[in-house]
Structure formats: C-alpha cells, structure tokens
Design an enzyme around this catalytic site. Structure first.
Site, PDB file in Angstrom:
ATOM      1  N   ASN A  21      42.184  40.582  49.844  1.00  0.00           N
ATOM      2  CA  ASN A  21      42.000  40.529  48.393  1.00  0.00           C
ATOM      3  C   ASN A  21      41.457  41.858  47.896  1.00  0.00           C
ATOM      4  O   ASN A  21      40.702  42.553  48.590  1.00  0.00           O
ATOM      5  CB  ASN A  21      41.129  39.347  47.955  1.00  0.00           C
ATOM      6  CG  ASN A  21      39.774  39.269  48.610  1.00  0.00           C
ATOM      7  OD1 ASN A  21      39.574  39.734  49.735  1.00  0.00           O
ATOM      8  ND2 ASN A  21      38.815  38.685  47.928  1.00  0.00           N
ATOM      9  N   ILE A  22      41.881  42.215  46.711  1.00  0.00           N
ATOM     10  CA  ILE A  22      41.509  43.502  46.099  1.00  0.00           C
ATOM     11  C   ILE A  22      41.037  43.200  44.681  1.00  0.00           C
ATOM     12  O   ILE A  22      41.847  42.894  43.798  1.00  0.00           O
ATOM     13  CB  ILE A  22      42.717  44.471  46.077  1.00  0.00           C
ATOM     14  CG1 ILE A  22      43.285  44.650  47.506  1.00  0.00           C
ATOM     15  CG2 ILE A  22      42.298  45.820  45.494  1.00  0.00           C
ATOM     16  CD1 ILE A  22      44.621  45.376  47.556  1.00  0.00           C
ATOM     17  N   GLU A  23      39.716  43.236  44.481  1.00  0.00           N
ATOM     18  CA  GLU A  23      39.154  42.881  43.175  1.00  0.00           C
ATOM     19  C   GLU A  23      39.117  44.100  42.253  1.00  0.00           C
ATOM     20  O   GLU A  23      39.451  45.218  42.660  1.00  0.00           O
ATOM     21  CB  GLU A  23      37.765  42.267  43.370  1.00  0.00           C
ATOM     22  CG  GLU A  23      37.850  40.967  44.153  1.00  0.00           C
ATOM     23  CD  GLU A  23      36.545  40.201  44.237  1.00  0.00           C
ATOM     24  OE1 GLU A  23      35.481  40.768  43.936  1.00  0.00           O
ATOM     25  OE2 GLU A  23      36.615  39.008  44.614  1.00  0.00           O
ATOM     26  N   GLU A  52      46.895  36.888  49.996  1.00  0.00           N
ATOM     27  CA  GLU A  52      48.250  36.451  50.357  1.00  0.00           C
ATOM     28  C   GLU A  52      49.302  37.133  49.493  1.00  0.00           C
ATOM     29  O   GLU A  52      50.394  37.451  49.949  1.00  0.00           O
ATOM     30  CB  GLU A  52      48.384  34.920  50.328  1.00  0.00           C
ATOM     31  CG  GLU A  52      47.913  34.228  49.075  1.00  0.00           C
ATOM     32  CD  GLU A  52      46.428  33.906  49.082  1.00  0.00           C
ATOM     33  OE1 GLU A  52      45.616  34.813  49.304  1.00  0.00           O
ATOM     34  OE2 GLU A  52      46.098  32.741  48.785  1.00  0.00           O
ATOM     35  N   CYS A  82      45.501  29.975  45.855  1.00  0.00           N
ATOM     36  CA  CYS A  82      45.395  29.638  44.426  1.00  0.00           C
ATOM     37  C   CYS A  82      46.785  29.309  43.881  1.00  0.00           C
ATOM     38  O   CYS A  82      47.810  29.540  44.542  1.00  0.00           O
ATOM     39  CB  CYS A  82      44.760  30.796  43.653  1.00  0.00           C
ATOM     40  SG  CYS A  82      45.884  32.170  43.324  1.00  0.00           S
TER      41      CYS A  82
HETATM   42  N1  THU Z   1      41.219  34.762  46.777  1.00  0.00           N
HETATM   43  C1  THU Z   1      42.219  35.116  47.631  1.00  0.00           C
HETATM   44  O1  THU Z   1      42.352  36.292  47.995  1.00  0.00           O
HETATM   45  N2  THU Z   1      43.057  34.151  48.069  1.00  0.00           N
HETATM   46  C2  THU Z   1      42.921  32.836  47.802  1.00  0.00           C
HETATM   47  O2  THU Z   1      43.719  32.045  48.244  1.00  0.00           O
HETATM   48  C3  THU Z   1      41.809  32.362  46.963  1.00  0.00           C
HETATM   49  C4  THU Z   1      41.026  33.422  46.287  1.00  0.00           C
HETATM   50  C5  THU Z   1      40.273  35.802  46.336  1.00  0.00           C
HETATM   51  C6  THU Z   1      40.379  36.224  44.907  1.00  0.00           C
HETATM   52  C7  THU Z   1      38.996  36.761  44.647  1.00  0.00           C
HETATM   53  O3  THU Z   1      38.940  38.116  45.069  1.00  0.00           O
HETATM   54  C8  THU Z   1      38.097  35.940  45.556  1.00  0.00           C
HETATM   55  O4  THU Z   1      38.943  35.339  46.495  1.00  0.00           O
HETATM   56  C9  THU Z   1      37.292  34.886  44.835  1.00  0.00           C
HETATM   57  O5  THU Z   1      38.107  34.093  44.066  1.00  0.00           O
END
Ligand code: THU
Length: 140
Positions: free
Chosen positions: A46-48, A59, A94
C-alpha cells in the site's frame, strides 16, 4: 485450487512487501503477491498519500504493475497486513480492489489467499467475495 507450495510462496512474497509499505498515516501496512497464469509473480504494497484519497492498496499496486507490464491473466493473489506491518488477522480486499479483480479475473476461478503467515491462511474464490458483481461481461 492452488497447491500449498504455491500458496506459501505467495504468502512469503507478500510478507516481504510489508517492509516496503508506505503507510505513515494509518500505520496499517499491507503486502500482496499476485500470481499470473504464466507463473510470473507481481508484488505490491500500500502507498498512502497526505491527501488520503490517492492512497493505493497493496493488491491494486500488484495488479497495476502486472497490467502495465503486459500481463492480464491471473490465477491467485495473496493479501496480508496489519498495524505496524504485523499481521494479526486477515486483511480482506476493499471494495475498490474487488472491482479491479472483477475486471481481469474470472470470479469462478480466481483465488484470494488471506493470511497472517504460512501457518495460517484461508482461500476464497473471487465470486465469494464479490457475489453478483459487475464485470466486463455485463457491458455486452
Ligand atoms: N489497504 C490495502 O492496502 N489493502 C486492503 O485490502 C485494505 C486496506 C490499505 C489502504 C490503507 O493504506 C491502509 O490499508 C488502511 O486502510
């Protein structure tokens, strides 16, 4: 159904991604490993973002890496994550990520592996996670 050996390979690859996750806002670090039908594995984290909305899930990172490199045929994905990068419970995809899976995967065949480690995982078909979902076939 994916064999245990391949499932564990994907879990290990997803675990390795946790150290690359960029999650300074949530501290919830996620790793993914996507298995293409030709055997290639595409990883993602994940990349915020400070503006929050541009955040990309692990994913989707994996899917977009694969598609941008010309691969569109997939068999399975492993997703795992947790606070501080320590998986304690399953991290289900998600809704947006499920929709991206619907674009490129057969919901009856594609397998989603949720795990906390190689000793603890569960396998779901995309159809179970996205019943009555909308995909490319609905546009015909
Ligand atoms: N996130 C994912 O990378 N994949 C998921 O299936 C659920 C959520 C990440 C997004 C965000 O950076 C962090 O988790 C919290 O929601």
């Amino acid at each position: 159904m994916i064999c245990k050996e391949k499932a564990c390979m994907l879990i290990e690859a997803a675990l390795a991604q946790l150290s690359y996750a960029y999650a300074p806002y949530s501290d919830f670090k996620v790793g993914a490993a996507l298995l293409a039908k030709n055997g290639a594995v595409y990883t993602g984290c994940n990349i915020e973002n400070a503006a929050y909305a541009p955040t990309n899930c692990a994913e989707r990172t994996a899917f977009f890496k694969a598609v941008s490199e010309g691969n569109r045929e997939f068999g399975a994905i492993c997703i795992l994550g947790g606070p501080g990068g320590k998986p304690q419970a399953y991290t289900p995809p998600c809704g947006v990520c499920r929709q991206v899976m619907m674009e490129f995967c057969d919901p009856e065949q594609f397998e989603v592996i949720l795990a906390t480690g190689v000793e603890d995982y569960a396998i779901y078909r995309l159809k179970e996670l996205m019943p009555f979902g909308f995909g490319p076939g609905n546009l015909c």
